[in-house]
Design a protein around this motif. Structure first.
Motif, PDB file in Angstrom:
ATOM      1  N   HIS A   1     -33.875 -27.339  23.768  1.00 23.86           N
ATOM      2  CA  HIS A   1     -33.459 -27.099  25.109  1.00 23.86           C
ATOM      3  C   HIS A   1     -33.104 -25.417  25.218  1.00 23.86           C
ATOM      4  O   HIS A   1     -33.376 -24.940  26.441  1.00 23.86           O
ATOM      5  CB  HIS A   1     -31.978 -27.811  25.419  1.00 23.86           C
ATOM      6  CG  HIS A   1     -32.291 -29.577  25.376  1.00 23.86           C
ATOM      7  ND1 HIS A   1     -33.309 -30.083  25.454  1.00 23.86           N
ATOM      8  CD2 HIS A   1     -31.252 -30.137  24.767  1.00 23.86           C
ATOM      9  CE1 HIS A   1     -32.877 -31.321  25.297  1.00 23.86           C
ATOM     10  NE2 HIS A   1     -31.858 -31.539  24.912  1.00 23.86           N
TER      11      HIS A   1
ATOM     12  N   LYS B   1     -26.134 -24.651  28.301  1.00 23.23           N
ATOM     13  CA  LYS B   1     -26.535 -25.927  28.854  1.00 23.23           C
ATOM     14  C   LYS B   1     -27.371 -26.769  27.747  1.00 23.23           C
ATOM     15  O   LYS B   1     -27.243 -27.922  27.811  1.00 23.23           O
ATOM     16  CB  LYS B   1     -27.564 -25.500  30.044  1.00 23.23           C
ATOM     17  CG  LYS B   1     -27.047 -24.986  31.041  1.00 23.23           C
ATOM     18  CD  LYS B   1     -27.976 -25.056  32.446  1.00 23.23           C
ATOM     19  CE  LYS B   1     -27.244 -24.489  33.597  1.00 23.23           C
ATOM     20  NZ  LYS B   1     -28.132 -24.649  34.744  1.00 23.23           N
TER      21      LYS B   1
ATOM     22  N   TYR C   1     -26.119 -30.432  27.376  1.00 22.42           N
ATOM     23  CA  TYR C   1     -27.186 -31.707  27.345  1.00 22.42           C
ATOM     24  C   TYR C   1     -27.186 -32.430  25.994  1.00 22.42           C
ATOM     25  O   TYR C   1     -27.234 -33.529  25.927  1.00 22.42           O
ATOM     26  CB  TYR C   1     -28.672 -31.186  27.552  1.00 22.42           C
ATOM     27  CG  TYR C   1     -28.811 -30.585  28.990  1.00 22.42           C
ATOM     28  CD1 TYR C   1     -28.321 -31.062  30.060  1.00 22.42           C
ATOM     29  CD2 TYR C   1     -29.455 -29.394  29.072  1.00 22.42           C
ATOM     30  CE1 TYR C   1     -28.418 -30.532  31.361  1.00 22.42           C
ATOM     31  CE2 TYR C   1     -29.676 -28.823  30.124  1.00 22.42           C
ATOM     32  CZ  TYR C   1     -29.075 -29.216  31.271  1.00 22.42           C
ATOM     33  OH  TYR C   1     -29.555 -28.725  32.750  1.00 22.42           O
TER      34      TYR C   1
ATOM     35  N   ASP D   1     -24.432 -35.248  35.355  1.00 20.73           N
ATOM     36  CA  ASP D   1     -25.472 -35.631  34.424  1.00 20.73           C
ATOM     37  C   ASP D   1     -25.795 -37.044  34.352  1.00 20.73           C
ATOM     38  O   ASP D   1     -26.689 -37.323  33.720  1.00 20.73           O
ATOM     39  CB  ASP D   1     -24.937 -34.976  32.801  1.00 20.73           C
ATOM     40  CG  ASP D   1     -25.081 -33.588  32.910  1.00 20.73           C
ATOM     41  OD1 ASP D   1     -25.629 -32.836  33.757  1.00 20.73           O
ATOM     42  OD2 ASP D   1     -24.473 -32.754  32.025  1.00 20.73           O
TER      43      ASP D   1
ATOM     44  N   THR E   1     -33.318 -37.887  28.025  1.00 19.92           N
ATOM     45  CA  THR E   1     -32.472 -38.871  28.765  1.00 19.92           C
ATOM     46  C   THR E   1     -32.805 -40.290  28.495  1.00 19.92           C
ATOM     47  O   THR E   1     -32.054 -41.181  27.910  1.00 19.92           O
ATOM     48  CB  THR E   1     -31.741 -38.729  29.949  1.00 19.92           C
ATOM     49  OG1 THR E   1     -31.226 -37.272  30.243  1.00 19.92           O
ATOM     50  CG2 THR E   1     -30.458 -39.578  30.227  1.00 19.92           C
TER      51      THR E   1
END
Length: 508
Positions: A110, A127, A131, A292, A311
């Motif tokens: 990421h 971030k 995540y 999120d 995800t």
């Protein structure tokens, strides 16, 4: 083999067909499964996201509901295992290899390719950790909470078999013993096989990566397959010894090794940065959790693709894992109240996961940001953790410890799944025959092998997404069924409590 049911024979037959398909036509298997995965993520990615959010919301509701004091068992039942052993076993089953594989790798990926920030910046690092924690935090354990609580409640309070189908009795009555019930259990068996096969493939790849770092052994496909064979022998032996011995002891060893690796990395790594990262990541994660949880990015093709690749894959993988993790956690949770169960399963592992990513993900990002080791993002996923260790004092010791930890997690996850598959195919027997466990152990290993050969890690991810889809609907209906049972039993308890009070007043 007298205890086996039609679920065993049907599931075994289809599993053998699948393994043969992968063995004799691996490219065709990869092509077909990839096509199905693309269709599901394009058309139903929103369903994976919405359903997992529902599982978390429902789990939190139960903590504060009127049902919190109700027991998973009869009134006098006490927990079979200490809280430490209970936590060790549920964590080993629920996370295991996955968190070790992705602990350093996911934040680095990421960081290098963030969906909403400039690559390889401080903003991207923040971030990246958020995540990563989001993918391994409350949502994941919300899935496990729903299924484990349902199975435990019906098994220990209502005396039902330890089967997925048994949790549907309030909705479909005696049909749980018929075709519908068998179909539910067969779907659960296949979700388990593919979910665990994904972890076995990841584990074999990472053990191979670790060996390559500390020896001249190359991390080839042959190496991975040999590792799967060796570990299959070990986890089958562990499953053979039973849950009270092999699985329990190995789970405790897992926690000891995991904590040892954590402490070692904290001491030899950037200690202050790790703790600052832990607190800042926790706050960032909680702050952005609602956003999120429902992110779908309909107007941002790049971000939308990232959500599907990460995800949706994770939610599918954990849903596919959930029949095995849920059944296993249920098996070891007799005697606990619903509130204690949900708090324990939902929050304690989540905190551990945040710490894990702060230590290994944060440590890796620190090396990149400070220019200590700027080649980490160029390594293969399975090598990221070892690449971080290679730049630290006593790094070789850490690599060896990590390989041992991956191996024990590999064994524990697989033998737990073998035990659960045995339960699901022997009408919920708490002590399935060793022959049945041996057969499922071989099937799991064979499935992981053919998936690796047919398409590598991508094929493992595809299998999880596909196998999880039908199980989404089973989990959603499970919430309805459990709610109905809780309401019925709660009012029954109130009735008998009031009646007992009235009887005492009359006697006076």
């Amino acid at each position: 083999m007298k205890k086996v049911t039609s679920v065993f024979w049907i599931s075994l037959f289809i599993s053998v067909i699948f393994v043969m398909w992968g063995a004799f036509a691996p490219q065709n298997l990869d092509h077909v499964s990839s096509g199905i995965q693309s269709f599901l993520t394009d058309k139903f990615g929103w369903l994976y996201i919405l359903s997992v959010a529902i599982f978390l919301i429902y789990s939190i509701y139960l903590i504060f509901s009127q049902y919190g004091k109700m027991k998973l068992g009869k009134q006098g039942d006490q927990p079979e295992y200490s809280r430490l052993s209970w936590f060790a076993m549920l964590f080993s089953a629920g996370m295991g290899i996955g968190i070790i594989f992705w602990g350093a790798a996911e934040p680095l990926i990421h960081f290098a390719s963030p969906p909403q920030a400039d690559p390889e910046t401080k903003e991207a690092a923040v971030k990246a950790l958020r995540y990563s924690v989001f993918h391994w935090g409350l949502q994941t354990w919300g899935i496990y909470t729903v299924i484990a609580l349902s199975i435990a409640y019906f098994k220990f309070r209502r005396g039902a078999p330890g089967l997925i189908s048994a949790t549907f009795q309030p909705l479909i009555g005696n049909k749980v013993n018929g075709v519908i019930g068998k179909l539910i259990d067969i779907i659960a068996v296949f979700a388990t096989i593919f979910g665990v096969a994904t972890s076995l493939g990841l584990g074999a790849a990472q053990i191979g990566g670790g060996l390559a770092f500390i020896s001249d052994i190359e991390n080839t496909m042959a190496t991975k397959l040999i590792i799967i064979v060796i570990v299959t022998v070990l986890f089958t032996a562990s499953a053979w010894s039973g849950i009270g011995r092999g699985i329990k002891y190995l789970s405790n060893v897992n926690i000891i090794l995991a904590v040892a690796l954590l402490l070692l990395t904290i001491v030899i790594g950037p200690t202050r940065y790790i703790f600052e990262t832990f607190f800042s990541t926790t706050l960032s994660y909680l702050k952005h959790l609602p956003e999120d949880s429902f992110a779908s990015a309909p107007n941002s093709p790049e971000y939308r693709q990232w959500i599907k690749d990460w995800t949706v894959f994770y939610w599918a993988w954990f849903i596919a894992w959930s029949p095995f993790v849920g059944t296993f956690i249920a098996r070891i949770s007799k005697g606990r109240t619903i509130r204690e169960f949900v708090v324990g399963v939902l929050f304690i592992p989540t905190l551990f996961c945040i710490l894990w990513f702060a230590v290994f993900g944060g440590g890796s990002l620190y090396q990149e940001l400070q220019g200590i080791n700027t080649s980490l993002t160029d390594l293969a996923k399975e090598e990221a953790l070892f690449g971080m260790f290679s730049s630290l004092p006593f790094g070789t010791v850490a690599i060896i410890l990590a390989v041992f930890l991956i191996s024990t997690f590999f064994i524990t996850s697989a033998d737990s799944a073998t035990f659960v598959l045995g339960m699901q195919s022997t009408n919920g027997s708490l002590n399935p025959p060793n022959t049945v466990k041996l057969i499922w152990g071989i099937i799991q290993a064979a499935t992981a092998s053919v998936l690796l050969v047919s398409g590598g890690l991508g094929a493992l991810q595809t299998a999880s997404v596909v196998s999880a889809f039908p199980f989404i609907f089973i989990l959603l209906l499970m919430i309805v069924s459990l709610s109905k049972a809780l309401r019925e039993d709660y009012h029954q308890e109130l009735y008998y409590a009031e009646k007992k009070t009235d009887d005492k007043q009359i006697q006076r």
